[in-house]
Motif scaffolding. Structure first.
Motif, PDB file in Angstrom:
ATOM      1  N   ASN A  64       1.801   5.969  -4.966  1.00 25.77           N
ATOM      2  CA  ASN A  64       1.769   4.747  -4.184  1.00 25.77           C
ATOM      3  C   ASN A  64       0.602   3.871  -4.617  1.00 25.77           C
ATOM      4  OD1 ASN A  64       0.842   3.125  -1.612  1.00 25.77           O
ATOM      5  ND2 ASN A  64       3.000   3.648  -1.314  1.00 25.77           N
ATOM      6  N   THR A  68      -1.712   4.449   0.064  1.00 24.34           N
ATOM      7  CA  THR A  68      -1.433   4.705   1.471  1.00 24.34           C
ATOM      8  C   THR A  68      -1.584   6.185   1.792  1.00 24.34           C
ATOM      9  OG1 THR A  68       0.161   2.910   1.405  1.00 24.34           O
ATOM     10  CG2 THR A  68       0.226   4.349   3.317  1.00 24.34           C
ATOM     11  N   HIS A 116       3.002   2.745   5.962  1.00 27.02           N
ATOM     12  CA  HIS A 116       4.257   2.943   5.243  1.00 27.02           C
ATOM     13  C   HIS A 116       4.055   3.045   3.733  1.00 27.02           C
ATOM     14  CE1 HIS A 116       6.628   2.076   8.877  1.00 27.02           C
ATOM     15  NE2 HIS A 116       5.786   1.084   9.103  1.00 27.02           N
ATOM     16  N   GLN A 117       4.914   3.831   3.106  1.00 28.84           N
ATOM     17  CA  GLN A 117       4.995   3.902   1.646  1.00 28.84           C
ATOM     18  C   GLN A 117       6.396   3.445   1.255  1.00 28.84           C
ATOM     19  OE1 GLN A 117       3.959   8.013   0.853  1.00 28.84           O
ATOM     20  NE2 GLN A 117       1.823   7.481   0.491  1.00 28.84           N
ATOM     21  N   GLY A 121       7.827   7.633   1.096  1.00 30.98           N
ATOM     22  CA  GLY A 121       7.438   8.054   2.433  1.00 30.98           C
ATOM     23  C   GLY A 121       7.657   9.543   2.654  1.00 30.98           C
ATOM     24  N   LEU A 126       9.859   5.555   6.314  1.00 27.42           N
ATOM     25  CA  LEU A 126       8.891   5.452   5.213  1.00 27.42           C
ATOM     26  C   LEU A 126       7.459   5.672   5.675  1.00 27.42           C
ATOM     27  CD1 LEU A 126      10.397   2.361   3.321  1.00 27.42           C
ATOM     28  CD2 LEU A 126      10.806   4.790   2.884  1.00 27.42           C
ATOM     29  N   LEU A 127       7.264   6.460   6.719  1.00 28.53           N
ATOM     30  CA  LEU A 127       5.918   6.778   7.172  1.00 28.53           C
ATOM     31  C   LEU A 127       5.219   7.673   6.161  1.00 28.53           C
ATOM     32  CD1 LEU A 127       6.648   7.442  10.945  1.00 28.53           C
ATOM     33  CD2 LEU A 127       5.635   5.395   9.940  1.00 28.53           C
ATOM     34  N   PHE A 128       3.912   7.488   6.007  1.00 30.81           N
ATOM     35  CA  PHE A 128       3.200   8.245   4.991  1.00 30.81           C
ATOM     36  C   PHE A 128       2.887   9.669   5.428  1.00 30.81           C
ATOM     37  CE2 PHE A 128      -0.463   6.675   7.413  1.00 30.81           C
ATOM     38  CZ  PHE A 128      -1.323   7.763   7.406  1.00 30.81           C
ATOM     39  N   THR A 135       1.563  10.724  11.823  1.00 34.77           N
ATOM     40  CA  THR A 135       1.131   9.443  11.266  1.00 34.77           C
ATOM     41  C   THR A 135       0.110   8.780  12.162  1.00 34.77           C
ATOM     42  OG1 THR A 135       3.280   9.128  10.183  1.00 34.77           O
ATOM     43  CG2 THR A 135       1.909   7.176  10.472  1.00 34.77           C
TER      44      THR A 135
END
Length: 561
Positions: A64, A68, A116-117, A121, A126-128, A135
């Protein structure tokens, strides 16, 4: 997110009641000290190491470009290495500042990368991190200087806590569903099947409320008023508010079977020479057309200022239908809340159209009725941000009360406490009630009053969780207050012995998931020592002051306003 000071209303399992307590899960398979439902490497509610589930930027996995998640989570996080949105252009004069992570995004924002990524994700949306709970707590565990949800406070309480006793948490890690809420719908209909997470109560992209409290908790903003929600259906459009009588347009039966009627109208008019401040603040002026939701208050029509929700659903023919939409005489939806590009201007409880948008004005003037989904708004007494952009909230600002000396709460604002109770009851539906009669949507019982600012939910309950160090006794004294008061509490006891005895003093002998702000039945005694005092007056034996017969020596909650 910043600091919060919430709590809750009277009786053991009132509104914002915790989903389950750690005590209730004592028979589970989780290691001692691990919140139920969390992976084994999340101890005491704090992430120690879940890097295997992340897609961090490092020398091996360059996944990323915004880095992130790098350096986030765990107790060894390095604030300086975490990607932030500092020094982005903020003002027209070229000055700089830190962008908001949650809402109010700038047009050159880099804030999306905070959570987000885009292509890598670790979880859905798409949470990191692996899930909403992980998160959120990656930053809000105190390691990055943001509001720490694991630190005990007199605001929202604490996730995790000290494990010294009274451990109770709003289990927001997705382990339980919303239908687990005491006083809620146990049948699993509607949105009750949704997992309970941080986002069940907070809106990470911004909200109308302080503390990012969700504008549509449990989808109740889009649930009919007759079913306990805030959705109004087939509200008539009128052009002469003085000619409209007070006949009810919304009729339903309450929990006792009695008929309840409320009256709303959508008042359509062209702005005259005097422009209301709410309309002018949105750029509307003389000659523009307004569609204002109004409610009959028993004497006259007053503006309803609840914000309109803009969500939508598809029918079986894949036709989009907005929650808030307005119809012409044929029943066709000709105007909705997703027409901003066409010139619609939205405010709290109204929509306006500039006179120059002739086609849109024509559509608005053809309307005869509408459905209005309305958001929840909770305002709190929030301080200015400190150097770390962390603010605090005074919980007592939500209720009307007096100290023993007769002084009133100077921060109290009318109706804020009821708004908080209404928010809590989006899940704990049956617990929004007045005393004196059986009430409830899903089960009927006599309940403590929560529809009053005097007994709002937050007066007796925390939002996040409890432990022995944040709970109070009937005088409103905390663990630290009692520890420091060597005159009235356990004189002569010092050191570890004193620490132990004070914790034992505040230990709840009947622990539950109720998120009580006060230990044991001090949750009742704190107020009822002075309410109906003729029958509950303390005897000299139990006064803290050695001088008998002094009224000020009686119990009674004291708050630092």
């Amino acid at each position: 997110m910043s600091k919060v000071k919430l709590g809750f209303s009277f009786l053991l399992t009132l509104l914002f009641v915790g989903m389950f307590s750690v005590v209730a899960f004592a028979a589970g398979s989780n290691p001692v000290g691990t919140p139920p439902g969390d992976p084994a490497d999340m101890k005491g509610g704090l992430v120690t190491d879940d890097s295997a589930k992340d897609n961090n930027y490092d020398t091996v996995r360059k996944s990323n470009a915004n880095k992130t998640g790098s350096g986030v989570g765990g107790q060894n996080s390095d604030f300086n290495n975490v990607i932030k949105s500092d020094d982005m252009v903020k003002n027209a004069d070229g000055t700089h500042g830190t962008q908001r992570t949650h809402g109010s995004y700038m047009n050159n924002t880099n804030s999306c990368a905070s959570c987000h990524q885009t292509h890598t994700g670790a979880s859905k949306n798409l949470l990191f991190k692996d899930g909403e709970y992980a998160t959120c707590t990656a930053c809000h565990d105190g390691t990055l200087g943001f509001y720490n949800v694991f630190t005990g406070s007199n605001s929202a309480g604490t996730f995790g806590g000290t494990h010294d006793g009274n451990m109770s948490v709003h289990l927001a890690n997705g382990t339980v569903e919303l239908k687990a809420a005491p006083g809620g719908n146990s049948t699993g209909t509607g949105n009750w099947e949704a997992e309970f997470t941080c986002a069940s109560c907070h809106a990470p992209h911004g909200s109308y409320s302080d503390r990012l409290l969700h504008e549509n908790p449990n989808d109740m903003g889009n649930t009919l008023v007759s079913k306990g929600g805030k959705l109004l259906e087939n509200v008539p459009v009128v052009t002469d508010i003085t000619a409209k009588n007070a006949a009810a347009d919304v009729t339903y039966k309450d929990a006792t079977g009695a008929d309840v009627t409320i009256n709303y109208v959508l008042y359509r008019f062209d702005i005259g020479t005097t422009v209301d401040a709410a309309y002018s603040a949105k750029g509307l002026t003389t000659g523009d057309t307004v569609l204002q939701l109004m409610k009959w208050n028993g004497t006259k029509y007053v503006n309803d200022t609840d914000p309109w929700l803009h969500g939508y659903e598809f029918d079986e023919n894949h036709v989009k239908h907005y929650w808030t939409a307005f119809k012409d005489s044929t029943g066709k939806e000709v105007f909705d809340t997703d027409q901003l590009k066409k010139g619609e201007i939205l405010g709290n409880g109204f929509a306006g159209v500039p006179a120059s948008k002739t086609a849109l004005v024509s559509s608005v003037k053809s309307l005869t009725s509408g459905n209005v989904a309305r958001g929840y708004v909770v305002k709190l007494d929030v301080s200015a941000p400190n150097a770390n952009n962390v603010t605090t909230t005074t919980a007592s600002s939500l209720w009307a009360s007096k100290k023993a000396d007769g002084s009133t709460n100077p921060g109290y604002v009318a109706n804020r406490g009821v708004a908080m109770s209404t928010f809590c009851s989006a899940c704990h539906t049956d617990y929004l009630a007045g005393s004196g009669k059986e009430t409830g949507t899903f089960d009927h019982a006599y309940r403590h009053t929560t529809t009053s600012d005097s007994y709002t939910c937050v007066r007796c309950h925390y939002a996040h969780g409890t432990d022995v160090t944040v709970m109070r006794d009937a005088r409103g004294l905390t663990y630290q207050n009692i520890l420091d008061d060597t005159t009235n509490y356990f004189p002569g006891v010092t050191g570890e012995a004193r620490t132990s005895i004070v914790k034992d003093y505040l230990l709840d002998k009947n622990p539950s998931s109720a998120l009580k702000r006060y230990t044991n039945m001090a949750v009742c005694w704190g107020c009822h020592t002075s309410s109906h005092s003729e029958g509950t007056r303390n005897t000299d034996t139990y006064q803290y002051n050695s001088t008998p017969g002094i009224d000020s020596d009686r119990n009674g909650i004291e708050f630092d306003y």
